[in-house]
Motif scaffolding. Sequence first.
Motif: not given
Length: 269
Positions: A42-47, A51-62
Amino acid sequence: MPEGHTLHRLARLHQRRFEGGPVAVSSPQGRFATEAARLDGVTLCEAQAYGKHLLHHYENGLTVHVHLGLYGTFVEHPLPVEEPVGQVRMRIVGADHVTDLRGPTACRILLAPEVAALQARLGPDPLRPDADPTAAWTRVSRSRASIAALLLDQSVLAGAGNVYRAEVLFRHGVPPMLPGSRLGRETWDAIWADLVLLMGEGVRSGRIDTVRPEHDPSVTGREPRRDRHGGEVYVYRRAGMPCLVCGETVLMRDLQGRKLYWCPACQAG
């Protein structure tokens, strides 16, 4: 535990390396295998960091939510892919890089409402352009807890850790045990602005430097700091040593399970 600037550096790095294209996601350790299968290819849309949390947003909404905690770490490798070393919770393979995640406190998939709930639990992050320092000030000004405790409360202010807490209070001469309700708004605004400056520099340099130019070793002639955390600081991990400004002995005490450092003279209030 990594402070907020480290997570923002990681978000920028992962954005550059993986954003906009499909990635291979796996869990060599096996503990994230089911979730990884939903992301593989799946395509990684945004990182992004909050704060101290890292979020990887994927194209499938996950979204993959990572909290490194005390022992988590990302290790970056160039291609070609090699056999994983150690307990790799999550592996991401892009066009020319591999990222291995080991030992995090949290590595899980979130849906959009869960991401929103996570962010709602956190205070404003000085490194985010959408941060509202007034929201943090409202919590601080109504609290009888010490300003030292409040600065580490991630629901009040997200991203600052033990180093930034000690250093920003020193730089503004604030007694660490001062109740939040007794802190003036002008002082809070100065603390916030300083965190934006110091943490922003931490994102750029990858280390925490809080000493003003006139107190730098190159000016004073003292020995540079030698510590695995790097950076020049005033009081953090300097208990029993003379203050770099006034010469008074730097003190340390435990506060809510964390070591608190301060100068009793410069921070007399």
